[in-house]
Write an enzyme that holds these catalytic residues in place. Structure first.
Site, mmCIF file in Angstrom:
data_model
loop_
_atom_site.group_PDB
_atom_site.id
_atom_site.type_symbol
_atom_site.label_atom_id
_atom_site.label_comp_id
_atom_site.label_asym_id
_atom_site.label_seq_id
_atom_site.Cartn_x
_atom_site.Cartn_y
_atom_site.Cartn_z
ATOM 1 N N LEU A 173 53.219 122.663 83.885
ATOM 2 C CA LEU A 173 54.488 122.053 84.292
ATOM 3 C C LEU A 173 54.815 122.290 85.762
ATOM 4 O O LEU A 173 55.586 121.537 86.351
ATOM 5 C CB LEU A 173 55.637 122.557 83.417
ATOM 6 C CG LEU A 173 55.758 121.884 82.056
ATOM 7 C CD1 LEU A 173 56.827 122.559 81.207
ATOM 8 C CD2 LEU A 173 56.056 120.401 82.197
ATOM 9 N N ALA A 205 44.653 122.532 81.791
ATOM 10 C CA ALA A 205 44.205 122.292 80.419
ATOM 11 C C ALA A 205 45.364 122.592 79.481
ATOM 12 O O ALA A 205 45.817 123.731 79.397
ATOM 13 C CB ALA A 205 42.995 123.161 80.084
ATOM 14 N N VAL A 206 45.842 121.553 78.817
ATOM 15 C CA VAL A 206 46.912 121.703 77.836
ATOM 16 C C VAL A 206 46.290 121.426 76.475
ATOM 17 O O VAL A 206 45.805 120.323 76.214
ATOM 18 C CB VAL A 206 48.078 120.732 78.115
ATOM 19 C CG1 VAL A 206 49.195 120.940 77.096
ATOM 20 C CG2 VAL A 206 48.603 120.915 79.539
ATOM 21 N N ILE A 207 46.278 122.459 75.636
ATOM 22 C CA ILE A 207 45.644 122.365 74.325
ATOM 23 C C ILE A 207 46.732 122.371 73.265
ATOM 24 O O ILE A 207 47.624 123.224 73.282
ATOM 25 C CB ILE A 207 44.652 123.532 74.119
ATOM 26 C CG1 ILE A 207 43.586 123.485 75.231
ATOM 27 C CG2 ILE A 207 44.018 123.462 72.736
ATOM 28 C CD1 ILE A 207 42.723 124.722 75.318
ATOM 29 N N ASP A 225 50.771 124.252 67.414
ATOM 30 C CA ASP A 225 51.454 123.834 66.191
ATOM 31 C C ASP A 225 52.891 123.376 66.432
ATOM 32 O O ASP A 225 53.621 123.117 65.482
ATOM 33 C CB ASP A 225 51.456 124.987 65.181
ATOM 34 C CG ASP A 225 50.054 125.321 64.703
ATOM 35 O OD1 ASP A 225 49.225 124.391 64.633
ATOM 36 O OD2 ASP A 225 49.796 126.501 64.405
ATOM 37 N N HIS A 251 55.896 121.472 71.687
ATOM 38 C CA HIS A 251 55.832 121.871 73.094
ATOM 39 C C HIS A 251 54.707 121.142 73.823
ATOM 40 O O HIS A 251 54.843 120.785 74.990
ATOM 41 C CB HIS A 251 55.649 123.392 73.180
ATOM 42 C CG HIS A 251 55.715 123.924 74.558
ATOM 43 N ND1 HIS A 251 54.612 124.413 75.212
ATOM 44 C CD2 HIS A 251 56.757 124.031 75.418
ATOM 45 C CE1 HIS A 251 54.970 124.795 76.422
ATOM 46 N NE2 HIS A 251 56.266 124.586 76.571
ATOM 47 N N PHE A 254 44.881 112.941 88.781
ATOM 48 C CA PHE A 254 45.286 113.680 87.588
ATOM 49 C C PHE A 254 44.048 114.195 86.864
ATOM 50 O O PHE A 254 43.265 113.411 86.325
ATOM 51 C CB PHE A 254 46.088 112.749 86.670
ATOM 52 C CG PHE A 254 46.623 113.397 85.438
ATOM 53 C CD1 PHE A 254 47.788 114.139 85.482
ATOM 54 C CD2 PHE A 254 45.973 113.253 84.228
ATOM 55 C CE1 PHE A 254 48.304 114.730 84.335
ATOM 56 C CE2 PHE A 254 46.470 113.834 83.072
ATOM 57 C CZ PHE A 254 47.643 114.573 83.123
ATOM 58 N N ARG A 292 34.880 119.003 77.754
ATOM 59 C CA ARG A 292 35.278 118.175 78.899
ATOM 60 C C ARG A 292 35.281 118.945 80.216
ATOM 61 O O ARG A 292 35.528 118.367 81.270
ATOM 62 C CB ARG A 292 36.656 117.570 78.635
ATOM 63 C CG ARG A 292 36.616 116.597 77.480
ATOM 64 C CD ARG A 292 37.958 116.036 77.139
ATOM 65 N NE ARG A 292 37.833 115.237 75.921
ATOM 66 C CZ ARG A 292 38.834 114.963 75.126
ATOM 67 N NH1 ARG A 292 40.046 115.386 75.408
ATOM 68 N NH2 ARG A 292 38.637 114.240 74.047
#
Length: 156
Positions: free
Chosen positions: A57, A80-82, A85, A88, A113, A127
């Site tokens: 962010l 890296a946004v994984i 649950d 968020h 990006f 990736r």
């Protein structure tokens, strides 16, 4: 007249890489891919600055400031946004993608990006250098093409 991006004459370009410290094992691989790609196309290592931010962010805010300084020819954003649950994940990826998009449209500095958005750690690993190539390397090449296009259209 046809304008087409070329990966030529990049030797004197100054590049900023804004990278998220969160999921840093993945992000370090993305950075390595980006650096290798930039260096293979003539960018000297001393012309690549890496700016670490706490999380994804924060990438748009710092990228905007870097663009305003006008010291760099282009900016690569990496993270890296994984998915977890909770919701968020959606908030983070939407905030980052929208923020970077807004900045890229409001500045004269090319910004790309390179924030991975994956469901699993395994997908992020693939990736960032495994089976699916290295997205850091791919976005770095895209940045060089954008820089070249920006230079070509200055004369329009």
């Amino acid at each position: 007249m046809i304008y087409k991006a070329k990966l030529i004459d990049q030797t004197n370009k100054k590049i900023a890489i804004v990278a998220s410290k969160f999921n840093d094992l993945i992000v370090k691989q993305l950075i390595s891919g980006a650096q290798e790609s930039l260096e293979m196309h003539g960018i000297d290592e001393s012309n690549i600055d890496i700016i670490w931010v706490p999380g994804a962010l924060e990438i748009p805010m710092v990228a905007k400031r870097i663009a305003q300084v006008q010291k760099y020819d282009g900016i690569v954003t990496l993270g890296a946004v994984i998915k977890g649950d909770t919701d968020h994940y959606d908030l983070v990826i939407n905030g980052v993608a929208n923020g970077i998009s807004q900045i890229s449209l409001s500045t004269d500095v090319p910004i790309v990006f390179g924030v991975l958005t994956t469901d699993t750690l395994e997908q992020a690993q693939q990736r960032s250098g495994a089976k699916s190539g290295n997205k850091g390397a791919e976005v770095a090449l895209s940045l060089l093409e954008l820089i070249n296009i920006f230079e070509q259209i200055k004369s329009i």
